[in-house]
Design a protein around this motif. Structure first.
Motif, PDB file in Angstrom:
ATOM      1  N   ALA A 125     -30.991 -21.156   0.179  1.00 15.91           N
ATOM      2  CA  ALA A 125     -30.471 -21.839  -0.999  1.00 15.91           C
ATOM      3  C   ALA A 125     -31.263 -23.116  -1.235  1.00 15.91           C
ATOM      4  N   ALA A 126     -31.513 -23.430  -2.506  1.00 18.25           N
ATOM      5  CA  ALA A 126     -32.311 -24.601  -2.855  1.00 18.25           C
ATOM      6  C   ALA A 126     -31.664 -25.318  -4.036  1.00 18.25           C
ATOM      7  N   PRO A 127     -31.976 -26.602  -4.219  1.00 19.80           N
ATOM      8  CA  PRO A 127     -31.417 -27.331  -5.359  1.00 19.80           C
ATOM      9  C   PRO A 127     -32.012 -26.859  -6.678  1.00 19.80           C
ATOM     10  N   ARG A 128     -31.285 -27.106  -7.753  1.00 18.60           N
ATOM     11  CA  ARG A 128     -31.780 -26.720  -9.074  1.00 18.60           C
ATOM     12  C   ARG A 128     -33.080 -27.436  -9.429  1.00 18.60           C
ATOM     13  N   SER A 129     -33.260 -28.625  -8.877  1.00 22.46           N
ATOM     14  CA  SER A 129     -34.454 -29.417  -9.191  1.00 22.46           C
ATOM     15  C   SER A 129     -35.714 -28.855  -8.572  1.00 22.46           C
ATOM     16  N   GLY A 130     -35.583 -27.944  -7.584  1.00 23.27           N
ATOM     17  CA  GLY A 130     -36.754 -27.367  -6.944  1.00 23.27           C
ATOM     18  C   GLY A 130     -37.417 -28.343  -5.978  1.00 23.27           C
ATOM     19  N   GLY A 131     -38.632 -28.002  -5.540  1.00 19.33           N
ATOM     20  CA  GLY A 131     -39.403 -28.879  -4.672  1.00 19.33           C
ATOM     21  C   GLY A 131     -38.991 -28.852  -3.213  1.00 19.33           C
ATOM     22  N   LEU A 132     -38.167 -27.888  -2.797  1.00 15.78           N
ATOM     23  CA  LEU A 132     -37.720 -27.855  -1.406  1.00 15.78           C
ATOM     24  C   LEU A 132     -38.865 -27.588  -0.444  1.00 15.78           C
ATOM     25  N   TRP A 133     -39.831 -26.758  -0.843  1.00 15.64           N
ATOM     26  CA  TRP A 133     -40.932 -26.427   0.062  1.00 15.64           C
ATOM     27  C   TRP A 133     -41.744 -27.665   0.436  1.00 15.64           C
ATOM     28  N   ASP A 134     -41.897 -28.612  -0.463  1.00 19.02           N
ATOM     29  CA  ASP A 134     -42.624 -29.835  -0.120  1.00 19.02           C
ATOM     30  C   ASP A 134     -41.922 -30.569   1.019  1.00 19.02           C
ATOM     31  N   GLU A 135     -40.586 -30.640   0.966  1.00 20.19           N
ATOM     32  CA  GLU A 135     -39.827 -31.301   2.032  1.00 20.19           C
ATOM     33  C   GLU A 135     -39.934 -30.530   3.343  1.00 20.19           C
ATOM     34  N   VAL A 136     -39.738 -29.226   3.252  1.00 17.45           N
ATOM     35  CA  VAL A 136     -39.752 -28.385   4.449  1.00 17.45           C
ATOM     36  C   VAL A 136     -41.123 -28.405   5.113  1.00 17.45           C
ATOM     37  N   ARG A 137     -42.173 -28.329   4.305  1.00 11.81           N
ATOM     38  CA  ARG A 137     -43.530 -28.322   4.856  1.00 11.81           C
ATOM     39  C   ARG A 137     -43.810 -29.610   5.623  1.00 11.81           C
ATOM     40  N   ALA A 138     -43.373 -30.739   5.084  1.00 19.34           N
ATOM     41  CA  ALA A 138     -43.570 -32.015   5.762  1.00 19.34           C
ATOM     42  C   ALA A 138     -42.817 -32.059   7.087  1.00 19.34           C
TER      43      ALA A 138
END
Length: 263
Positions: A125-138
């Motif tokens: 599950a991810a937020p509507r705003s997107g961009g979760l992969w950037d956080e996870v990758r870091a």
């Protein structure tokens, strides 16, 4: 297409269970250290909440290829796929689907195998705003960095990827982490084997990722919660001895954060 199903018992018991032997060989100690590091990466469901402290790399993330999946279920093109609930896997000859289930029978992990390559898949599950992969990758990069493992961010077919080489008792294991953000979901894919070094060697596994479909339900879920998976009714599950599995299949689950965010 072959199905194989595994529980966490026996050879795949949790890495944090106590050993019966008091004295461990140097090889066994190295193996346990490696398992502990992989457990810290938490490849099975959550990725942790620690902010990134690894040295920054100034690389502009490329745009993903637009004529390629993973697709949202509402926009997916027609095609034959194996229905595993939240993930629908393209039906491609020669691909073995390995499903790891918990004690309650629920599927917790999917690994696709072809030759000497393996591809682990997960949908979250991810937020509507997107961009979760950037956080996870870091966070993955920080975890590797904290354990003395270098990780390189490189542009790839699905955007910015993370590549790492882990030292093992048998040499080295190469891993290639890929993340794709969709509408209220994120797919995380981890290649192991020659395809982790040269993406062109992924062959049918690349096709599986490009044709993958995510079916996100309407239920409100905490960000990063694994989307539910189930075994298709028509699947014939193989029994008996199974081939050696990728190292990341032996990673134990971590407890979820006590204060998860909601999308």
């Amino acid at each position: 297409m072959i199905f194989s199903r595994r529980s966490r018992a026996g050879r795949h018991a949790r890495a944090d269970e106590p050993r019966a032997t008091a004295t461990l060989s140097p090889a066994e100690k190295r193996r346990q250290q490696r398992e502990a590091m992989l457990a810290e990466l938490n490849l099975t469901d959550e990725f942790g909440d620690a902010p990134s402290a690894a040295p920054a790399v100034s690389v502009k993330a490329p745009e993903p290829v637009l004529d390629s999946g993973p697709y949202d279920f509402a926009e997916a093109p027609d095609g034959e796929r194996v229905d595993l609930g939240s993930l629908l896997i393209p039906g491609i000859d020669g691909i073995e689907i390995r499903l790891q289930a918990g004690e309650d029978g629920a599927i917790q992990q999917i690994v696709l195998a072809h030759g000497s390559n393996a591809l682990q898949l997960g949908a979250f599950a991810a937020p509507r705003s997107g961009g979760l992969w950037d956080e996870v990758r870091a966070e993955i990069r920080k975890s590797l960095f904290d354990d003395g493992v270098g990780a390189e961010e490189t542009p790839g077919r699905w955007g910015m990827e993370l590549r790492a080489r882990l030292r093992t008792q048998n040499g080295f294991d190469d891993l290639r982490f890929i993340g794709i953000d969709g509408p209220r979901w994120m797919v995380r894919a981890v290649f192991q084997g020659p395809a982790a070094v040269d993406p062109a060697l992924g062959g049918p596994l690349n096709e599986c990722l490009a044709g993958l479909v995510v079916r996100r339900d309407d239920q409100a879920r905490p960000t990063r919660e694994a989307l539910p998976l189930n075994l298709p009714a028509q699947a014939e599950v193989q029994g008996g001895p199974q081939p050696e599995e990728p190292a990341f299949e032996q990673v134990p689950r971590r407890k979820p954060s006590p204060r998860p965010r909601r999308d």
